[in-house]
Structure formats: C-alpha cells, structure tokens
Design a protein around this motif. Structure first.
Motif, PDB file in Angstrom:
ATOM      1  N   ARG A   8      -0.137  -1.408  -8.885  1.00  0.00           N
ATOM      2  CA  ARG A   8      -1.538  -1.419  -8.073  1.00  0.00           C
ATOM      3  C   ARG A   8      -0.609  -2.751  -7.114  1.00  0.00           C
ATOM      4  NH1 ARG A   8      -3.341  -7.006  -8.987  1.00  0.00           N
ATOM      5  NH2 ARG A   8      -5.118  -7.249  -8.996  1.00  0.00           N
ATOM      6  N   ALA A   9      -1.189  -2.299  -6.150  1.00  0.00           N
ATOM      7  CA  ALA A   9      -0.823  -3.217  -4.988  1.00  0.00           C
ATOM      8  C   ALA A   9      -1.298  -5.024  -5.250  1.00  0.00           C
ATOM      9  CB  ALA A   9      -1.284  -3.261  -3.841  1.00  0.00           C
ATOM     10  N   TYR A  67      -9.937   9.379   2.954  1.00  0.00           N
ATOM     11  CA  TYR A  67      -9.460   8.388   2.129  1.00  0.00           C
ATOM     12  C   TYR A  67     -10.912   7.684   1.102  1.00  0.00           C
ATOM     13  CZ  TYR A  67      -5.119   8.461   3.394  1.00  0.00           C
ATOM     14  OH  TYR A  67      -3.464   9.049   4.134  1.00  0.00           O
ATOM     15  N   SER A  68     -12.031   7.773   0.932  1.00  0.00           N
ATOM     16  CA  SER A  68     -12.571   7.910   0.394  1.00  0.00           C
ATOM     17  C   SER A  68     -12.818   7.687  -1.268  1.00  0.00           C
ATOM     18  CB  SER A  68     -14.575   8.437   1.121  1.00  0.00           C
ATOM     19  OG  SER A  68     -14.586   8.329   2.392  1.00  0.00           O
ATOM     20  N   HIS A  69     -12.004   8.519  -1.553  1.00  0.00           N
ATOM     21  CA  HIS A  69     -11.647   8.835  -2.974  1.00  0.00           C
ATOM     22  C   HIS A  69     -10.174   7.768  -3.128  1.00  0.00           C
ATOM     23  CE1 HIS A  69     -15.559  10.236  -3.771  1.00  0.00           C
ATOM     24  NE2 HIS A  69     -14.930  10.939  -2.422  1.00  0.00           N
ATOM     25  N   GLY A  70      -9.645   7.223  -2.099  1.00  0.00           N
ATOM     26  CA  GLY A  70      -8.559   6.943  -2.389  1.00  0.00           C
ATOM     27  C   GLY A  70      -7.161   7.528  -2.189  1.00  0.00           C
ATOM     28  N   SER A  71      -5.990   7.285  -2.205  1.00  0.00           N
ATOM     29  CA  SER A  71      -5.199   8.723  -1.771  1.00  0.00           C
ATOM     30  C   SER A  71      -4.370   9.829  -2.967  1.00  0.00           C
ATOM     31  CB  SER A  71      -3.733   7.545  -1.244  1.00  0.00           C
ATOM     32  OG  SER A  71      -2.837   8.206  -0.712  1.00  0.00           O
ATOM     33  N   PRO A  72      -3.391  10.275  -2.836  1.00  0.00           N
ATOM     34  CA  PRO A  72      -3.390  11.380  -1.142  1.00  0.00           C
ATOM     35  C   PRO A  72      -5.196  11.364  -0.781  1.00  0.00           C
ATOM     36  CG  PRO A  72      -3.083  12.778  -2.674  1.00  0.00           C
ATOM     37  CD  PRO A  72      -3.601  11.556  -3.684  1.00  0.00           C
ATOM     38  N   ALA A 128       0.970  -1.375  -0.351  1.00  0.00           N
ATOM     39  CA  ALA A 128       0.268  -0.628   0.037  1.00  0.00           C
ATOM     40  C   ALA A 128       0.695   1.790   0.410  1.00  0.00           C
ATOM     41  CB  ALA A 128      -0.949   0.069   1.384  1.00  0.00           C
ATOM     42  N   LEU A 129       2.079   1.576   0.608  1.00  0.00           N
ATOM     43  CA  LEU A 129       3.264   1.886   0.976  1.00  0.00           C
ATOM     44  C   LEU A 129       4.053   2.410  -0.696  1.00  0.00           C
ATOM     45  CD1 LEU A 129       4.430   1.465   4.378  1.00  0.00           C
ATOM     46  CD2 LEU A 129       3.008   3.550   3.792  1.00  0.00           C
ATOM     47  N   LEU A 130       3.690   1.349  -1.541  1.00  0.00           N
ATOM     48  CA  LEU A 130       4.974   1.409  -3.020  1.00  0.00           C
ATOM     49  C   LEU A 130       3.219   2.320  -3.363  1.00  0.00           C
ATOM     50  CD1 LEU A 130       6.489  -1.482  -2.501  1.00  0.00           C
ATOM     51  CD2 LEU A 130       7.755   0.649  -2.546  1.00  0.00           C
ATOM     52  N   VAL A 131       1.915   2.154  -3.378  1.00  0.00           N
ATOM     53  CA  VAL A 131       1.565   2.474  -4.097  1.00  0.00           C
ATOM     54  C   VAL A 131       0.954   3.896  -4.176  1.00  0.00           C
ATOM     55  CG1 VAL A 131      -0.680   2.209  -4.754  1.00  0.00           C
ATOM     56  CG2 VAL A 131      -0.031   0.271  -4.630  1.00  0.00           C
ATOM     57  N   ALA A 132       0.887   4.361  -2.954  1.00  0.00           N
ATOM     58  CA  ALA A 132       0.973   5.852  -2.211  1.00  0.00           C
ATOM     59  C   ALA A 132       1.745   6.826  -2.761  1.00  0.00           C
ATOM     60  CB  ALA A 132       0.264   5.034  -0.919  1.00  0.00           C
ATOM     61  N   THR A 186      -8.030  -0.302   1.858  1.00  0.00           N
ATOM     62  CA  THR A 186      -8.431   1.811   1.871  1.00  0.00           C
ATOM     63  C   THR A 186      -7.093   2.331   1.316  1.00  0.00           C
ATOM     64  OG1 THR A 186      -8.374   1.925   3.947  1.00  0.00           O
ATOM     65  CG2 THR A 186     -10.308   0.643   3.414  1.00  0.00           C
ATOM     66  N   GLY A 187      -6.410   1.846   1.838  1.00  0.00           N
ATOM     67  CA  GLY A 187      -4.899   3.169   1.831  1.00  0.00           C
ATOM     68  C   GLY A 187      -5.043   4.145   2.787  1.00  0.00           C
ATOM     69  N   VAL A 188      -6.044   3.744   3.966  1.00  0.00           N
ATOM     70  CA  VAL A 188      -6.018   4.668   5.000  1.00  0.00           C
ATOM     71  C   VAL A 188      -5.016   4.886   6.070  1.00  0.00           C
ATOM     72  CG1 VAL A 188      -6.911   5.293   7.225  1.00  0.00           C
ATOM     73  CG2 VAL A 188      -8.839   4.491   5.631  1.00  0.00           C
ATOM     74  N   GLY A 189      -3.738   6.060   5.838  1.00  0.00           N
ATOM     75  CA  GLY A 189      -2.608   6.074   6.469  1.00  0.00           C
ATOM     76  C   GLY A 189      -1.636   5.890   5.931  1.00  0.00           C
ATOM     77  N   THR A 190      -1.649   5.281   4.828  1.00  0.00           N
ATOM     78  CA  THR A 190      -0.376   5.676   3.785  1.00  0.00           C
ATOM     79  C   THR A 190       0.437   7.187   3.822  1.00  0.00           C
ATOM     80  OG1 THR A 190      -1.464   6.262   2.115  1.00  0.00           O
ATOM     81  CG2 THR A 190      -0.946   3.331   3.100  1.00  0.00           C
ATOM     82  N   ALA A 191      -0.547   8.270   3.589  1.00  0.00           N
ATOM     83  CA  ALA A 191       0.129   9.643   3.612  1.00  0.00           C
ATOM     84  C   ALA A 191       0.991   9.816   4.488  1.00  0.00           C
ATOM     85  CB  ALA A 191      -0.969  10.468   3.064  1.00  0.00           C
ATOM     86  N   GLU A 192      -0.287   9.480   5.944  1.00  0.00           N
ATOM     87  CA  GLU A 192       0.612   9.847   7.028  1.00  0.00           C
ATOM     88  C   GLU A 192       1.782   9.644   7.317  1.00  0.00           C
ATOM     89  OE1 GLU A 192      -3.562  11.399   6.032  1.00  0.00           O
ATOM     90  OE2 GLU A 192      -2.690   9.201   6.546  1.00  0.00           O
ATOM     91  N   ILE A 193       2.235   7.919   7.289  1.00  0.00           N
ATOM     92  CA  ILE A 193       2.833   7.676   7.368  1.00  0.00           C
ATOM     93  C   ILE A 193       4.277   7.873   6.580  1.00  0.00           C
ATOM     94  CG2 ILE A 193       3.933   5.401   7.393  1.00  0.00           C
ATOM     95  CD1 ILE A 193       1.137   3.531   7.471  1.00  0.00           C
TER      96      ILE A 193
END
Length: 710
Positions: free
Chosen positions: A52-53, A197-202, A42-46, A274-281
């Motif tokens: 694609r994961a 994150y309803s519409h993805g990341s970021p 997920a972090l690689l995708v973000a 869902t990608g939640v938290g990936t941008a914050e990480i």
C-alpha cells in the motif's frame, strides 16, 4: 545527513544480483512539490515491493522516513527504494527537490547511472531543474522525463511537455500521451495501443479509439522522426521519407539505444494516485536505461595520489565502493549507503576506509581498516540483509565508525581513493550556542557526526569573534541541522553572526607608559615611551627598537614588545584587535632592583593605550570579493541590490548562454544572508562565490551597529 529510525529484519531478505547487467540505478530529481516521493510509492506498489502506498502528509512514505522530512512534509535527504521488475533490479534513488539540499541531489546522481526528471503537470519547469538538467547533460547522463500529477486541478500535459522541450532542448519527446476521454489511460505513440488503468496496474491493453488516433497522429510522426534521426542505421531515414513503413520492433530498438546513449529523452505522463504510467516507467527503465556496465566508474588513485588503472563494473575486479550518504540511528548507529563501482562487497570482511581532500569542510584526511559485519539492501528506513553486493549495486553498511560521506571503501591490501564529486559551497552562516556548559559536550558530538555525514555543511570556530559558526546551504538546510542537533539531546540556540572587526590608529601619536609600585616587598618599576603610527593596510604590527644609551636595559626590550603586542591583539577599548601599525620604543626608565619582565610588559601595554587615546582609533571591516553568475534578465536587480549593500562593482563579463558574471567588493557583514536573498531575487538561478579580500575603514554607522551586536 539524516536522522532516522532503522528497521532491521532477520527474516526479510533483500534481493541480491550476481550480474551488474541486471541492475538499474535511477535518481529521481525535480523541484520540490513535483511528486517524486509519491511517484516512488506508486512505483513500489506497481512492482509489488510494498502492499500500500504511503502518504507524504501522514508521514508514512518509504523514502521520507526521518523526522525532519516528516515534519516539513518534503524530502531533506536521499533515500533508496529497490524493486525487481522482470529479472532486473531497479534502485530508485529519491532525492530532495528544495535547493538547499542540492548536495543530496549530487550524491544521488553520483550513485545513479541515469536520471528521471519529475515535472508537475500543474507547475511546469523551474530554473533550478533546468540547471540540474544541464549538469547531467555535461556528464552525458541518460535522462527521461515524467510529467507527474495528472490529477492536479491545473494539470496541462501538452503545455508541460512543450515547456520541457523548450527548457531541456533537443531530444525531448513524448512516448505516451493521456487519452482525450478523461479516463485514467495512456496511448503509446510507438505501439499505437491504449493502456487503461481504470482497474489498476498492470493496465489493460487495447485498441486506440478513432478520436485519439486522429488527435495523436502529429505527435506520433514527430516521435518517429526523432527516433529515426537518432538511429545508427543511416538508411532508415531514406526509407521513412520514401514512405516505407518502419516496423515497431526497429523503432523500439533504436529508441532504447538512443535513451541509453543519452541523446534521446522520452516523456511519460504519470499519476501516482491512479497508477497511470507506472508500468510504462518500469518497462522503460528496465529496457532502455543503461546498466552499470555501460557507465564508467569514477577515476581512482591510491590515497597518496598515484593513478590507478581505470576501473570497470567487474564483480571480480578490485573492490572500489563509495559512501554516498550517511545517516545516524539512535539504536543501530551510523548507517552508510554505499555504491559499489568495482569488485564485490561481502560480509565478515575487513575493508579499507579512505577519505581525503575535504579538510576545508572540516573533514580531516583519514585512513582506517574496519570489519564489515553485515550487508543490507535498504528500502527506505528498513534494512534487509543480503549475502553480497556486486559492482553496480547499492547496499547499506552499519557501524563503520570512521566512514564519512564521500569516503572510498576498498581492499586493505589495495587501498583506493575515488575522485570526489563536486559539492556546492555553503554560504549561509549560522552561529550556534550551547544552552549551558553541560550541553557543550553533547553539541560537540552531534556536530561531529553531522559534519561527517554532510559534505555541504562546514564547521568553523572563529578565533576572533569566538563564535561557533555552521555554514549551511540555506535556511531550510539550517533548520534541519538545528533540529538534528536538538534531537540529539543538546539545548542549542542561535545568535547573530558577528564579523571579525579590527581597528587601527587614525594618526601618529606618542604614548607614555609608567608602571611603578612601591608598597612593601619587591617593588615594580618600568617606564616606556613609544610612538605609534599607522602603516599600509595588511602590514600587521611592526615593533622597532630605537633605545639609545641603555635607558631601557637590553634584556627588557623583548618584554616591552611582548606587552605591546598582547595589548594590540586584545584590543583597546573593545575586543577588536589593533592592526597595521608601527610601534617605536624610543625612551624609558628602569630600576636596578624593581624592574622586571612583567613590569615592562605592563608599561608597554600602558604606553600604546595612552597613544591610542591621543590618536583615536579607526574601525576596520572585512571586505569580500564576490563573484555572481546570473542570467542577463536579472542583471539590473542584482546590481541594485549590491549597491544597497555598500558593494563596489569592479566589472561585468558577458558569458555564453545569456549569462553575466559580476565581480564586486562587498563588506562581509552585508553578506550574512546574501545566499538567501540572492536566491529570492533571481528565482534560484544565480550563484555566487566569496573570498576575503582585505580590511577597510568602516563607516561610523556600521561600526556603531557592529559594536552594539558585540
């Protein structure tokens, strides 16, 4: 060491940095099943490193690329996945979570400057993770916590954060929390903003609803107080207590400094699906985790042990790098993952490879100069060529024939040797056998490359049992090792591990040996009379000459001794050698023509066999001294188990932190699977060491059982 399929690409170039301050090396650690590999995807995708994961179940993830990991659906070796976030290169080091592969975890921590502990919201904190946290704390490695798998059916973020605070201690505090509306979104406790994150990341950033604002007030106050307590500005707490508002910029700056110091450990909820938290990480790592400039390299010496001036992460300094992982590809050959601690590694250069201090693991001391053809930035199994690798960065080198895991890479004119990292002792023996004679050479080659790449694997050829024994970390480790041996083309099977038995005389007895042959040609004539008596344990074999009057000529007495010792070494009635006896030669006869060296050797052997038949033999079994370290809560269980193994407890010692040390003596044959059984009895929270103490008489049932194995 992993076996993988490496993909090299001449068109896809890797990202090479010039400034160590723009590098972050982060090890993802945590229990098996916590979702480290999936989170890495997920972090690689973000970060737009992949489109694609992949899936662990389908075997398509970047990091779990070798066949053993795909088959077991869990990581069995460390893997590197670099991303670029802003102008910072983040090297994610995905490590296995299963206890058998703790050697890979420690190698990953050696290559890292910070650790990201991944804890599943559905399972909580296990004892092995607590132990790993304590190891990182001992070396003051900065740490943060990711509460993963928010989509788990039993996910309880609040309970998991509380468990982390109880297990990891002071300084652990949530930086974000999920919203209370069930949407894929987080609330920032410092910023007071909603990250949707309803519409993805970021994520889309907006205002926090009134329900969330009220619910999160207490958590925000606790976080701010924790940040202020770690602040270097002593007046900040007074201003806060006086009711003065503290600016967000001030809080964020102090937070980042505290994280880099390793005194504050933020918690970030995340969900790979869902990608939640990936941008914050990604933001937190880039801004708050330390760069290699803030993490001192290991101590280095010359290969002869002469201290070297302290290294620093200076791209213009002396070259000092270390092989932290080794993999083998059927096409590319050996692939060495290297962390550069000082200097700059460049292609088309000659480097010095130095490895010392692991002879007990089957790694002979070695020094060699080799030419580096190309440098690669690894993305899992893919190798992307880079023009250089500066201090603080990671890269992969191919076809270094002498490089082994733990080796130091330096300049030929200034060879260095880095202090090796601590490796656990392998304590599960597995006896391997080649299917046929043609497989023996293939097995030997495969074993050589496995031992070179895996410092937690020890190879031993037992001269007494004549078994080839692999000492592994546990059953899962042994399964991976056997799989790699077989995939290398060798037909390998296992057999029960036998302990090195010995025998001794039960009592004193005389023996007569007569070897006379007169059937044409040169005859053979020798007669010996000996007394054999047991001596103190550990004394070995003593030969005494008591011949009077030359009844056995002086020149043949060494022949008698040679025959006696050979017979005792080869065993009497079994293959177990006879030890701890005194053999006294007191009489005999010789012939002026037919006596010879060979005849008296045979007579000496017959004499001790005759004495053994009269006295009887006692089987001796090896006894090991065992030291077990465990939490107090498991003391009764482990003591009972040691008793069932015919163990004799010598004493216990209370340690700090609610632990106990048990010292005991246990027969070696009862310890063959103790590494697995102790882990099961104590949920992985106990450890033990063993060393040979002595030989003692074995009970008759045990002796018969061991003889049946042979």
């Amino acid at each position: 060491m992993a076996e993988k399929t490496v993909k090299t690409s001449g068109s896809a170039a890797g990202f090479a940095v010039d400034d160590p301050g723009k590098v972050r090396n982060v090890a993802l650690v945590g229990p098996s099943g916590s979702g480290k590999t999936t989170l890495t995807e997920a972090l690689l995708v973000a970060a737009n490193a992949i489109n694609r994961a992949g899936s662990v179940v389908e075997g398509t993830t970047v990091c779990d690329h070798d066949q053993a990991a795909i088959r077991q659906q869990r990581s069995v070796g460390l893997a590197v996945a670099p991303v670029v976030h802003g102008n910072v290169k983040i090297n994610f080091i995905d490590t296995p979570g299963y206890a058998d592969f703790v050697g890979e975890v420690r190698a990953g921590l050696r290559a890292a400057d910070a650790a990201l502990f991944v804890v599943s919201a559905g399972h909580g904190v296990d004892p092995a993770t607590v132990s790993l946290w304590e190891e990182c704390a001992a070396v003051e490695l900065p740490r943060a916590v990711v509460v993963s798998r928010l989509d788990h059916a039993r996910a309880d973020v609040d309970a998991t954060i509380t468990a982390c605070q109880e297990a990891f201690g002071a300084g652990v505090s949530p930086l974000y929390l999920p919203t209370g509306d069930g949407e894929p979104a987080l609330v920032g406790l410092v910023t007071g903003r909603r990250y949707d994150y309803s519409h993805g990341s970021p994520p889309r950033i907006g205002d926090v609803g009134s329900d969330d604002a009220e619910r999160l007030t207490a958590a925000r106050d606790a976080l701010i107080e924790g940040i202020i307590a770690e602040s270097e500005d002593e007046s900040l707490m007074e201003r806060y207590l006086a009711g003065e508002p503290i600016s967000e910029d001030t809080l964020v700056t102090d937070l980042e400094k505290a994280v880099a110091r390793g005194s504050f450990h933020p918690v970030i909820p995340a969900c790979a699906e869902t990608g939640v938290g990936t941008a914050e990480i990604l933001d937190g790592i880039a801004r708050a985790f330390p760069s290699p400039l803030e993490h001192a390299p290991p101590v280095a010496t010359t290969p002869d042990g002469i201290p070297h001036p302290r290294l620093s992460s200076d791209p213009d300094g002396p070259l000092a790098a270390e092989v932290v992982h080794t993999a083998v590809d059927s096409y590319v050959g050996r692939v060495s993952l290297v962390r550069v601690f000082s200097g700059t590694l460049r292609p088309e250069r000659t480097v010095h490879i130095s490895g010392h201090g692991l002879t007990d693991r089957g790694h002979d001391d070695h020094d060699a100069d080799e030419r580096v053809a190309h440098l690669y930035s690894p993305l899992g199994a893919a190798l992307r060529e880079v023009p250089h690798c500066v201090a603080g960065d990671l890269c992969a080198l191919t076809k270094l024939t002498s490089a082994e895991t733990g080796d130091t890479v330096s300049e030929p004119g200034d060879p260095l040797l880095m202090t090796p990292w601590a490796m656990p002792e392998p304590l599960l023996p597995v006896a391997v056998v080649a299917g046929n004679r043609s497989d023996e050479d293939v097995l030997a080659r495969n074993l050589s490359r496995l031992v070179a790449g895996d410092p937690t694997l020890r190879l031993e050829r037992n001269p007494e049992t004549r078994q080839l024994v692999l000492w592994c970390m546990g059953e899962a480790h042994a399964d991976v090792v056997l799989s790699m041996l077989r995939s290398g083309g060798a037909d390998v099977t296992t057999e029960p591990v036998r302990t090195s038995r010995k025998t001794t005389f039960r009592t004193r007895a005389d023996g007569h040996g007569r070897h006379v042959k007169q059937s044409g040609g040169h005859g053979q004539y020798a007669v010996c009379d000996v007394t054999v008596e047991p001596v103190e344990r550990g004394a070995g074999v003593e030969f005494v000459d008591r011949i009077v009057g030359g009844v056995v000529p002086h020149q043949f007495i060494p022949s008698v001794e040679k025959g006696v010792r050979a017979q005792l070494r080869n065993g009497i009635g079994s293959d177990d050698p006879v030890v701890d006896v005194r053999v006294t030669l007191f009489d005999g006869k010789a012939h002026s023509v037919d006596s010879s060296d060979a005849a008296f050797q045979t007579a000496g052997a017959l004499a001790v066999k005759d004495a053994a038949a009269k006295a009887g033999l006692v089987a001796l079994e090896p006894l090991d001294e065992v030291v077990v370290r465990l939490p107090d809560s498991y003391l009764g269980t482990v003591l009972g188990d040691l008793s069932s193994r015919r163990g004799r407890v010598l004493g216990t010692e209370s340690l700090e932190g609610g632990s106990t040390l048990i010292r005991a003596e246990v027969p070696a044959e009862e310890l063959v699977r103790y590494a697995v059984d102790l882990r099961s009895l104590t949920s992985g929270r106990a450890s033990f060491t063993r060393r040979h103490a002595r030989y003692e008489p074995a009970p008759q049932k045990s002796a018969a059982r061991e003889h049946a194995k042979a």
